[in-house]
Design a protein around this motif. Structure first.
Motif, PDB file in Angstrom:
ATOM      1  N   ALA A 202       0.865  -1.185   0.000  1.00  0.00           N
ATOM      2  CA  ALA A 202       0.000   0.000   0.000  1.00  0.00           C
ATOM      3  C   ALA A 202       0.897   1.229   0.000  1.00  0.00           C
ATOM      4  O   ALA A 202       1.967   1.232   0.612  1.00  0.00           O
ATOM      5  CB  ALA A 202      -0.917  -0.006   1.223  1.00  0.00           C
ATOM      6  N   SER A 203       0.479   2.266  -0.695  1.00  0.00           N
ATOM      7  CA  SER A 203       1.283   3.489  -0.771  1.00  0.00           C
ATOM      8  C   SER A 203       0.376   4.701  -0.644  1.00  0.00           C
ATOM      9  O   SER A 203      -0.808   4.660  -0.967  1.00  0.00           O
ATOM     10  CB  SER A 203       2.046   3.539  -2.104  1.00  0.00           C
ATOM     11  OG  SER A 203       1.139   3.556  -3.189  1.00  0.00           O
ATOM     12  N   ALA A 204       0.965   5.770  -0.151  1.00  0.00           N
ATOM     13  CA  ALA A 204       0.235   7.043  -0.027  1.00  0.00           C
ATOM     14  C   ALA A 204       1.226   8.179  -0.209  1.00  0.00           C
ATOM     15  O   ALA A 204       2.407   8.043   0.129  1.00  0.00           O
ATOM     16  CB  ALA A 204      -0.459   7.141   1.325  1.00  0.00           C
ATOM     17  N   GLY A 205       0.778   9.279  -0.779  1.00  0.00           N
ATOM     18  CA  GLY A 205       1.659  10.418  -0.991  1.00  0.00           C
ATOM     19  C   GLY A 205       0.874  11.680  -1.303  1.00  0.00           C
ATOM     20  O   GLY A 205      -0.339  11.642  -1.543  1.00  0.00           O
ATOM     21  N   TYR A 206       1.601  12.760  -1.288  1.00  0.00           N
ATOM     22  CA  TYR A 206       0.958  14.044  -1.564  1.00  0.00           C
ATOM     23  C   TYR A 206       1.837  14.831  -2.513  1.00  0.00           C
ATOM     24  O   TYR A 206       3.022  15.031  -2.270  1.00  0.00           O
ATOM     25  CB  TYR A 206       0.756  14.845  -0.279  1.00  0.00           C
ATOM     26  CG  TYR A 206       0.088  16.174  -0.515  1.00  0.00           C
ATOM     27  CD1 TYR A 206      -1.290  16.247  -0.692  1.00  0.00           C
ATOM     28  CD2 TYR A 206       0.842  17.356  -0.586  1.00  0.00           C
ATOM     29  CE1 TYR A 206      -1.898  17.467  -0.917  1.00  0.00           C
ATOM     30  CE2 TYR A 206       0.230  18.566  -0.822  1.00  0.00           C
ATOM     31  CZ  TYR A 206      -1.142  18.630  -0.986  1.00  0.00           C
ATOM     32  OH  TYR A 206      -1.753  19.829  -1.219  1.00  0.00           O
TER      33      TYR A 206
ATOM     34  N   TRP B  87      -3.657  14.593  -2.800  1.00  0.00           N
ATOM     35  CA  TRP B  87      -3.403  13.317  -2.156  1.00  0.00           C
ATOM     36  C   TRP B  87      -3.658  12.171  -3.133  1.00  0.00           C
ATOM     37  O   TRP B  87      -4.559  12.222  -3.946  1.00  0.00           O
ATOM     38  CB  TRP B  87      -4.313  13.148  -0.933  1.00  0.00           C
ATOM     39  CG  TRP B  87      -3.844  13.915   0.270  1.00  0.00           C
ATOM     40  CD1 TRP B  87      -4.332  15.097   0.737  1.00  0.00           C
ATOM     41  CD2 TRP B  87      -2.794  13.519   1.138  1.00  0.00           C
ATOM     42  NE1 TRP B  87      -3.652  15.498   1.858  1.00  0.00           N
ATOM     43  CE2 TRP B  87      -2.688  14.527   2.136  1.00  0.00           C
ATOM     44  CE3 TRP B  87      -1.917  12.443   1.190  1.00  0.00           C
ATOM     45  CZ2 TRP B  87      -1.746  14.477   3.162  1.00  0.00           C
ATOM     46  CZ3 TRP B  87      -1.001  12.388   2.212  1.00  0.00           C
ATOM     47  CH2 TRP B  87      -0.904  13.383   3.184  1.00  0.00           C
ATOM     48  N   SER B  88      -2.813  11.143  -3.005  1.00  0.00           N
ATOM     49  CA  SER B  88      -3.000   9.948  -3.829  1.00  0.00           C
ATOM     50  C   SER B  88      -2.671   8.721  -2.985  1.00  0.00           C
ATOM     51  O   SER B  88      -1.895   8.797  -2.034  1.00  0.00           O
ATOM     52  CB  SER B  88      -2.099   9.991  -5.064  1.00  0.00           C
ATOM     53  OG  SER B  88      -0.730   9.967  -4.692  1.00  0.00           O
ATOM     54  N   TYR B  89      -3.290   7.633  -3.358  1.00  0.00           N
ATOM     55  CA  TYR B  89      -2.984   6.378  -2.671  1.00  0.00           C
ATOM     56  C   TYR B  89      -3.115   5.240  -3.673  1.00  0.00           C
ATOM     57  O   TYR B  89      -3.732   5.371  -4.741  1.00  0.00           O
ATOM     58  CB  TYR B  89      -3.918   6.145  -1.471  1.00  0.00           C
ATOM     59  CG  TYR B  89      -5.374   6.019  -1.845  1.00  0.00           C
ATOM     60  CD1 TYR B  89      -5.899   4.798  -2.273  1.00  0.00           C
ATOM     61  CD2 TYR B  89      -6.222   7.112  -1.780  1.00  0.00           C
ATOM     62  CE1 TYR B  89      -7.224   4.682  -2.612  1.00  0.00           C
ATOM     63  CE2 TYR B  89      -7.555   7.011  -2.126  1.00  0.00           C
ATOM     64  CZ  TYR B  89      -8.054   5.783  -2.542  1.00  0.00           C
ATOM     65  OH  TYR B  89      -9.377   5.665  -2.893  1.00  0.00           O
TER      66      TYR B  89
ATOM     67  N   VAL C 237      -3.164   0.654  -3.756  1.00  0.00           N
ATOM     68  CA  VAL C 237      -3.122  -0.659  -3.105  1.00  0.00           C
ATOM     69  C   VAL C 237      -2.908  -1.700  -4.193  1.00  0.00           C
ATOM     70  O   VAL C 237      -3.560  -1.666  -5.246  1.00  0.00           O
ATOM     71  CB  VAL C 237      -4.439  -0.949  -2.347  1.00  0.00           C
ATOM     72  CG1 VAL C 237      -4.381  -2.340  -1.722  1.00  0.00           C
ATOM     73  CG2 VAL C 237      -4.688   0.096  -1.280  1.00  0.00           C
TER      74      VAL C 237
ATOM     75  N   TYR D  91     -10.633   6.266  -9.574  1.00  0.00           N
ATOM     76  CA  TYR D  91      -9.568   5.282  -9.403  1.00  0.00           C
ATOM     77  C   TYR D  91      -9.281   4.560 -10.712  1.00  0.00           C
ATOM     78  O   TYR D  91     -10.034   4.614 -11.685  1.00  0.00           O
ATOM     79  CB  TYR D  91      -9.968   4.263  -8.329  1.00  0.00           C
ATOM     80  CG  TYR D  91     -11.199   3.465  -8.693  1.00  0.00           C
ATOM     81  CD1 TYR D  91     -11.082   2.295  -9.435  1.00  0.00           C
ATOM     82  CD2 TYR D  91     -12.463   3.902  -8.324  1.00  0.00           C
ATOM     83  CE1 TYR D  91     -12.204   1.580  -9.788  1.00  0.00           C
ATOM     84  CE2 TYR D  91     -13.592   3.185  -8.664  1.00  0.00           C
ATOM     85  CZ  TYR D  91     -13.454   2.014  -9.390  1.00  0.00           C
ATOM     86  OH  TYR D  91     -14.570   1.308  -9.746  1.00  0.00           O
TER      87      TYR D  91
ATOM     88  N   GLN E 262      -5.550   2.330  -7.814  1.00  0.00           N
ATOM     89  CA  GLN E 262      -4.874   3.599  -7.589  1.00  0.00           C
ATOM     90  C   GLN E 262      -5.883   4.754  -7.658  1.00  0.00           C
ATOM     91  O   GLN E 262      -6.877   4.691  -8.373  1.00  0.00           O
ATOM     92  CB  GLN E 262      -3.770   3.823  -8.635  1.00  0.00           C
ATOM     93  CG  GLN E 262      -2.612   2.858  -8.519  1.00  0.00           C
ATOM     94  CD  GLN E 262      -1.506   3.171  -9.539  1.00  0.00           C
ATOM     95  OE1 GLN E 262      -1.705   4.003 -10.414  1.00  0.00           O
ATOM     96  NE2 GLN E 262      -0.391   2.503  -9.389  1.00  0.00           N
ATOM     97  N   HIS E 263      -5.575   5.777  -6.913  1.00  0.00           N
ATOM     98  CA  HIS E 263      -6.399   6.998  -6.929  1.00  0.00           C
ATOM     99  C   HIS E 263      -5.438   8.197  -6.923  1.00  0.00           C
ATOM    100  O   HIS E 263      -4.466   8.219  -6.175  1.00  0.00           O
ATOM    101  CB  HIS E 263      -7.291   7.077  -5.688  1.00  0.00           C
ATOM    102  CG  HIS E 263      -8.006   8.387  -5.551  1.00  0.00           C
ATOM    103  ND1 HIS E 263      -9.144   8.670  -6.267  1.00  0.00           N
ATOM    104  CD2 HIS E 263      -7.710   9.494  -4.793  1.00  0.00           C
ATOM    105  CE1 HIS E 263      -9.535   9.887  -5.944  1.00  0.00           C
ATOM    106  NE2 HIS E 263      -8.682  10.411  -5.056  1.00  0.00           N
TER     107      HIS E 263
END
Length: 387
Positions: free
Chosen positions: A57-61, A65-67, A69, A234, A250-251
């Motif tokens: 899982a990843s998240a960032g800005y 914002w995006s994430y 899985v 997504y 992904q989003h």
């Protein structure tokens, strides 16, 4: 003489807190708790490998914002078998360490038993030598014979000192292992369990066969992909390559649209070494299968031999016990006759020494039996269990 009585008193006190062979069955190797946890972790790793699941899982800005899985499902059996092999190796290693710890404690009991008998026999032998020297002086024997008798006294005294040192050393080792007192002159008979299947060899053969099958599959691979692009939310993607599947979400979706995209493709390896490598992997699996068959046959032959040796060692131990009992009864009879004035003191001492030597020989037979049982259990992958 005072020292002899002091040792006798010490042994009598130790007998009240003597340790038997049963105490050895609870022994565990150093670092057992950590090794047990390691085996449990390896078992869980094998369980996860059989599930075949992985992901991230990843998240960032950035500007927003995006994430994301991703989930991966592996259908390849080779990693599963490899994890099983690793877990089994850890488990077998731990069982072997426990078996070795119990064996060390049992042989320590045998050593302490023998050291006690040898110490008492040495004390009796010294008393005999002193009486023989005194008798030679009373009889007015010549200087040469007196010197020889005096030499025997000193030799017996040295033997007693060495026997006492050996006994102290062995009992110190016993205390380090948590035992207290002296060793009980007692034995156990152990089960000779039916041998466990050579599961490790079977798994290694499965691993080699899985590796060969994987090598063949890698020569021709079919790829497929399905991708959904959401309008603002997504992106969903499913990918298949060989036996593995991958899913990701992904989003936000890029580009912004609403559509499905599909692709399919095939890859065929034309490099000759890849084909020969796959064939060689298959040959290796076939050779391993033949070796495994021969190994199982040899193991069965050796197990039958080891069982016979263990049973024979038990029979020898029983005979040694009978011999020690007869010697003990002779010593008691000689002592009673000496007390009644019907037998010289030297003869009574000789009978007592012989009984103690027979006791030490029983301890030797006990240790030989332990060696024979250990050899069988190592080959059969069994545990120490008293009948």
């Amino acid at each position: 003489m005072k020292k002899t009585w002091a040792w006798a008193g010490w042994l009598l006190m130790g007998a009240a807190f003597a340790f038997g062979p049963e105490a050895a069955l609870d022994q565990k190797p150093p670092g057992y708790a950590a090794a047990l946890l390691d085996a449990e972790l390896a078992r869980w790793e094998a369980t996860f490998a059989w599930a075949g699941l992985g992901g991230s899982a990843s998240a960032g800005y950035g500007e927003a914002w995006s994430y994301g899985v991703s989930l991966q499902l592996s259908l390849d059996p080779e990693p599963r078998v490899r994890a099983d092999v690793a877990a089994l190796e850890v488990r077998l290693g731990l069982r072997g360490q426990v078996r070795e710890a119990v064996y060390d404690a049992l042989t320590l009991h045998a050593r302490a038993w023998k050291a006690q008998a040898e110490r008492e026999a040495a004390a009796q032998a010294l008393e005999e030598a002193k009486l023989q020297l005194e008798a030679a002086r009373v009889q007015g024997r010549g200087p040469l014979e007196l010197d020889e008798r005096a030499y025997r006294v000193e030799d017996a005294r040295l033997a007693l000192q060495l026997a006492e040192a050996e006994l102290v050393e062995v009992l110190d080792e016993a205390r380090e292992k948590g035992f207290s007192g002296t060793a009980e002159p007692r034995v156990l008979r152990f089960e000779l369990p039916a041998p466990a299947d050579d599961l490790l060899g079977t798994l290694r053969l499965q691993q080699q066969r899985a590796a060969a099958a994987k090598a063949w599959r890698s020569l021709a691979v079919l790829n497929a992909q399905a991708r959904y692009l959401g309008p603002t939310s997504y992106t969903f993607e499913a990918t298949s390559e060989g036996p593995d599947l991958a899913f990701s979400l992904q989003h936000p979706a890029v580009p912004v649209t609403r559509e499905w995209k599909f692709s399919v493709g095939a890859r065929l390896v034309l490099e000759p070494s890849a084909w020969t490598g796959a064939r060689r992997a298959q040959l290796a699996a076939e050779r391993l299968a033949e070796q495994q068959k021969a190994k199982e046959h040899e193991r069965a032959r050796r197990l039958a031999l080891m069982r016979k040796r263990a049973l024979g060692a038990w029979k020898r131990l029983e005979l040694a016990q009978q011999r020690a009992e007869l010697a003990r009864r002779r010593a008691e009879q000689a002592k009673a006759r000496w007390a009644a004035g019907m037998l010289p003191r030297l003869d009574a001492l000789a009978a007592a020494t012989a009984a103690l030597r027979a006791e030490g020989q029983t301890a030797d037979a006990w240790r030989a039996y332990l060696d024979a049982v250990k050899a069988y259990l190592d080959l059969a992958d069994g545990e120490w269990r008293a009948e």
